[in-house]
Design a protein around this motif. Structure first.
Motif, PDB file in Angstrom:
ATOM      1  N   ILE A  15       0.848  -1.189   0.000  1.00 27.35           N
ATOM      2  CA  ILE A  15       0.000   0.000   0.000  1.00 27.35           C
ATOM      3  C   ILE A  15       0.882   1.237   0.000  1.00 27.35           C
ATOM      4  CG2 ILE A  15      -1.798   1.270   1.229  1.00 27.35           C
ATOM      5  CD1 ILE A  15      -2.773  -1.357   2.354  1.00 27.35           C
ATOM      6  N   LEU A  16       0.720   2.059  -1.046  1.00 28.67           N
ATOM      7  CA  LEU A  16       1.516   3.277  -1.202  1.00 28.67           C
ATOM      8  C   LEU A  16       0.624   4.504  -1.076  1.00 28.67           C
ATOM      9  CD1 LEU A  16       3.651   2.273  -4.341  1.00 28.67           C
ATOM     10  CD2 LEU A  16       4.134   1.813  -1.935  1.00 28.67           C
ATOM     11  N   ASP A  17       1.215   5.619  -0.683  1.00 31.88           N
ATOM     12  CA  ASP A  17       0.502   6.886  -0.614  1.00 31.88           C
ATOM     13  C   ASP A  17       0.265   7.394  -2.034  1.00 31.88           C
ATOM     14  OD1 ASP A  17       0.388   9.998  -0.459  1.00 31.88           O
ATOM     15  OD2 ASP A  17       0.022   9.327   1.587  1.00 31.88           O
ATOM     16  N   VAL A  69       2.710  -2.912   4.300  1.00 31.39           N
ATOM     17  CA  VAL A  69       2.745  -4.128   3.491  1.00 31.39           C
ATOM     18  C   VAL A  69       1.940  -5.196   4.222  1.00 31.39           C
ATOM     19  CG1 VAL A  69       4.161  -5.958   2.514  1.00 31.39           C
ATOM     20  CG2 VAL A  69       4.975  -3.592   2.455  1.00 31.39           C
ATOM     21  N   VAL A  70       0.908  -5.682   3.561  1.00 30.65           N
ATOM     22  CA  VAL A  70       0.077  -6.747   4.123  1.00 30.65           C
ATOM     23  C   VAL A  70       0.510  -8.055   3.476  1.00 30.65           C
ATOM     24  CG1 VAL A  70      -2.272  -7.571   4.495  1.00 30.65           C
ATOM     25  CG2 VAL A  70      -1.809  -5.104   4.422  1.00 30.65           C
ATOM     26  N   VAL A 120      -1.910  -9.632 -10.635  1.00 28.57           N
ATOM     27  CA  VAL A 120      -1.198  -9.936 -11.873  1.00 28.57           C
ATOM     28  C   VAL A 120       0.023 -10.783 -11.548  1.00 28.57           C
ATOM     29  CG1 VAL A 120      -0.022  -8.961 -13.877  1.00 28.57           C
ATOM     30  CG2 VAL A 120      -2.006  -7.802 -12.913  1.00 28.57           C
ATOM     31  N   SER A 121       0.581 -10.550 -10.374  1.00 27.21           N
ATOM     32  CA  SER A 121       1.691 -11.344  -9.846  1.00 27.21           C
ATOM     33  C   SER A 121       1.431 -11.571  -8.363  1.00 27.21           C
ATOM     34  CB  SER A 121       3.029 -10.617 -10.067  1.00 27.21           C
ATOM     35  OG  SER A 121       3.053  -9.397  -9.353  1.00 27.21           O
ATOM     36  N   SER A 122       2.412 -12.114  -7.677  1.00 23.00           N
ATOM     37  CA  SER A 122       2.241 -12.391  -6.247  1.00 23.00           C
ATOM     38  C   SER A 122       2.264 -11.121  -5.403  1.00 23.00           C
ATOM     39  CB  SER A 122       3.338 -13.345  -5.764  1.00 23.00           C
ATOM     40  OG  SER A 122       4.619 -12.764  -5.967  1.00 23.00           O
ATOM     41  N   ILE A 123       2.712  -9.999  -5.983  1.00 18.32           N
ATOM     42  CA  ILE A 123       2.758  -8.715  -5.278  1.00 18.32           C
ATOM     43  C   ILE A 123       1.742  -7.774  -5.908  1.00 18.32           C
ATOM     44  CG2 ILE A 123       4.173  -6.736  -4.638  1.00 18.32           C
ATOM     45  CD1 ILE A 123       6.612  -8.532  -4.746  1.00 18.32           C
ATOM     46  N   ILE A 124       0.831  -7.268  -5.094  1.00 14.89           N
ATOM     47  CA  ILE A 124      -0.217  -6.354  -5.557  1.00 14.89           C
ATOM     48  C   ILE A 124       0.049  -4.971  -4.969  1.00 14.89           C
ATOM     49  CG2 ILE A 124      -2.699  -5.902  -5.604  1.00 14.89           C
ATOM     50  CD1 ILE A 124      -3.119  -8.888  -5.089  1.00 14.89           C
ATOM     51  N   THR A 125       0.055  -3.967  -5.810  1.00 16.79           N
ATOM     52  CA  THR A 125       0.301  -2.595  -5.370  1.00 16.79           C
ATOM     53  C   THR A 125      -0.998  -1.807  -5.419  1.00 16.79           C
ATOM     54  OG1 THR A 125       2.577  -2.662  -6.203  1.00 16.79           O
ATOM     55  CG2 THR A 125       1.625  -0.495  -5.771  1.00 16.79           C
ATOM     56  N   LEU A 126      -1.353  -1.199  -4.294  1.00 14.91           N
ATOM     57  CA  LEU A 126      -2.547  -0.374  -4.199  1.00 14.91           C
ATOM     58  C   LEU A 126      -2.171   1.012  -3.688  1.00 14.91           C
ATOM     59  CD1 LEU A 126      -5.064  -2.917  -2.588  1.00 14.91           C
ATOM     60  CD2 LEU A 126      -4.849  -2.316  -5.002  1.00 14.91           C
ATOM     61  N   TYR A 127      -2.904   2.016  -4.156  1.00 18.26           N
ATOM     62  CA  TYR A 127      -2.619   3.391  -3.772  1.00 18.26           C
ATOM     63  C   TYR A 127      -3.698   3.885  -2.816  1.00 18.26           C
ATOM     64  CZ  TYR A 127       0.833   3.339  -7.491  1.00 18.26           C
ATOM     65  OH  TYR A 127       1.921   3.030  -8.267  1.00 18.26           O
ATOM     66  N   PHE A 128      -3.252   4.439  -1.703  1.00 17.59           N
ATOM     67  CA  PHE A 128      -4.143   4.840  -0.612  1.00 17.59           C
ATOM     68  C   PHE A 128      -4.445   6.327  -0.660  1.00 17.59           C
ATOM     69  CE2 PHE A 128      -3.803   7.020   3.532  1.00 17.59           C
ATOM     70  CZ  PHE A 128      -5.049   6.692   4.060  1.00 17.59           C
ATOM     71  N   ARG A 163      -6.969   2.390  -4.736  1.00 15.81           N
ATOM     72  CA  ARG A 163      -7.015   2.276  -6.193  1.00 15.81           C
ATOM     73  C   ARG A 163      -5.850   1.418  -6.675  1.00 15.81           C
ATOM     74  NH1 ARG A 163      -7.908   8.044  -5.925  1.00 15.81           N
ATOM     75  NH2 ARG A 163      -9.926   8.670  -6.755  1.00 15.81           N
ATOM     76  N   GLN A 164      -5.980   0.902  -7.887  1.00 14.34           N
ATOM     77  CA  GLN A 164      -4.861   0.185  -8.492  1.00 14.34           C
ATOM     78  C   GLN A 164      -3.914   1.125  -9.218  1.00 14.34           C
ATOM     79  OE1 GLN A 164      -7.085  -3.175 -10.535  1.00 14.34           O
ATOM     80  NE2 GLN A 164      -5.285  -4.266  -9.794  1.00 14.34           N
ATOM     81  N   GLU A 165      -4.445   2.283  -9.613  1.00 12.96           N
ATOM     82  CA  GLU A 165      -3.637   3.273 -10.309  1.00 12.96           C
ATOM     83  C   GLU A 165      -3.523   4.519  -9.456  1.00 12.96           C
ATOM     84  OE1 GLU A 165      -5.346   3.981 -14.077  1.00 12.96           O
ATOM     85  OE2 GLU A 165      -5.016   1.946 -14.828  1.00 12.96           O
TER      86      GLU A 165
END
Length: 353
Positions: free
Chosen positions: A50-52, A61-62, A116-124, A93-95
């Motif tokens: 989870i990124l800002d 990171v969960v 899409v892979s084992s690591i998912i990035t979400l924007y907070f 969001r994903q983007e």
């Protein structure tokens, strides 16, 4: 002597053949050693980063997220790591996007559908102070009910006491109080016992805007209608009685449409279409997509005619504009997800809008 030797060899050959047959039988019966252990299938756990949304800095990171976990589960685990942001305040969001346009991922989305892979990035994004929809509606509707009764009592702090005592109230003043209180009491009861709210939340500022609108207009309307110098409608009793019964019909229609929508809703289906039932008040849904909005506008038009005041007319106009926008939006949604029967309907006003 030779004969005995041949007989002995024949007997030995027969015994070897029997042993060979027995061995083959044992081998065919199955293996003596234990079968190999079953391999357990590995579950592909995910890691959610989870990124800002503004700075792109990592907040949390969960890890070890099960594929069947929902986005709401991620928000709860995010809340444990960062207690200052409770789940309803978290927008993901994903983007990356810095604008608050409300296009956030829904809580019911499965994590495996985002992977899409084992690591998912979400924007907070911090959505700010949130309140439930039930709280919003109860607050918005209870205010007008109380405020109108305060003006109806003609408090000394609002009106001149001598002027209030000298002027006798016209019957329309009492009817207006009854109609206004009936409308908002119905809204409160429907919020508690009829409507099936999703349990979602909205920013606190939206509730403050709604309260300002409803409470402010109620104060303006109640001040004029309950004023000692208030003049009755032009056609007096005929105008009052006709508009009063029209108001009651519209209020009943709005209520029965809301009840029918709840009964027609099914689990897992978020879109509920209004259909006519044996109740005559629901037959308006044959002509319009949003009969509950049509009845709502009809109630306020009747109230305007009954009281014949400018504040009520302005409030009715604004309500009609808002209802027409909501009706058009719902009508468009119905056309996309419904059968062709919706093509012959109007959104709010039969054959017109």
């Amino acid at each position: 002597m030779l004969t005995k030797s041949k007989a002995y060899e024949s007997k030995q050959h027969s015994e070897l053949k029997s042993f060979y047959t027995l061995s083959q039988f044992v081998l065919c019966a199955g293996q003596f050693h234990s079968p190999p252990a079953l391999r357990h299938s590995k579950i592909p756990y995910y890691e959610v980063e989870i990124l800002d949304a503004k700075t792109k800095k990592q907040i949390c990171v969960v890890d070890k997220v099960h594929p069947s976990s929902t986005l709401l589960d991620i928000k709860h685990r995010f809340h444990k790591a960062c207690p200052e942001w409770y789940p309803s305040r978290v927008g993901l969001r994903q983007e990356r996007s810095t604008c608050l346009d409300g296009l956030y991922l829904h809580d019911s989305i499965l994590i495996q559908n985002l992977a899409v892979s084992s690591i998912i990035t979400l924007y907070f994004t911090d959505l700010g102070q949130q309140v439930s929809w039930t709280t919003v509606f109860l607050t918005e509707y209870s205010g007008p009910l109380i405020i109108y009764l305060l003006f109806y009592a003609r408090l000394a702090s609002i009106y001149d006491t001598e002027e209030s005592n000298e002027n006798i109230r016209h019957p329309v003043v009492h009817l207006a109080c009854f109609c206004h209180c009936l409308h908002y009491a119905k809204c409160l009861l429907e919020t508690l016992f009829v409507h099936k709210l999703s349990g979602g939340h909205t920013p606190l500022k939206n509730m403050l805007k709604g309260c300002t609108f409803y409470w402010g207009f109620t104060s303006w309307i109640a001040y004029y209608i309950n004023h000692p110098r208030y003049t009755p409608p032009s056609f007096e009793n005929r105008q009052v009685i006709l508009s009063f019964f029209t108001f009651l019909i519209c209020e009943a229609g709005n209520h029965f449409i809301n009840v029918s929508l709840v009964h027609q809703s099914s689990p897992g289906n978020r879109i509920c279409f209004p259909y006519p039932t044996y109740n005559p008040f629901t037959w308006l849904s044959i002509l319009v997509s949003c009969p509950n909005y049509t009845y709502e506008v009809g109630s306020w038009i009747s109230f305007t005619v009954m009281t014949q005041t400018v504040p009520v007319g302005i409030f009715t106009l604004l309500m009609a504009i808002q209802m027409s926008l909501w009706a058009k939006k719902k009508h468009t949604l119905y056309l996309k997800t419904c059968n062709t029967n919706m093509q012959s309907k109007s959104a709010l006003i039969p054959f017109i809008l």
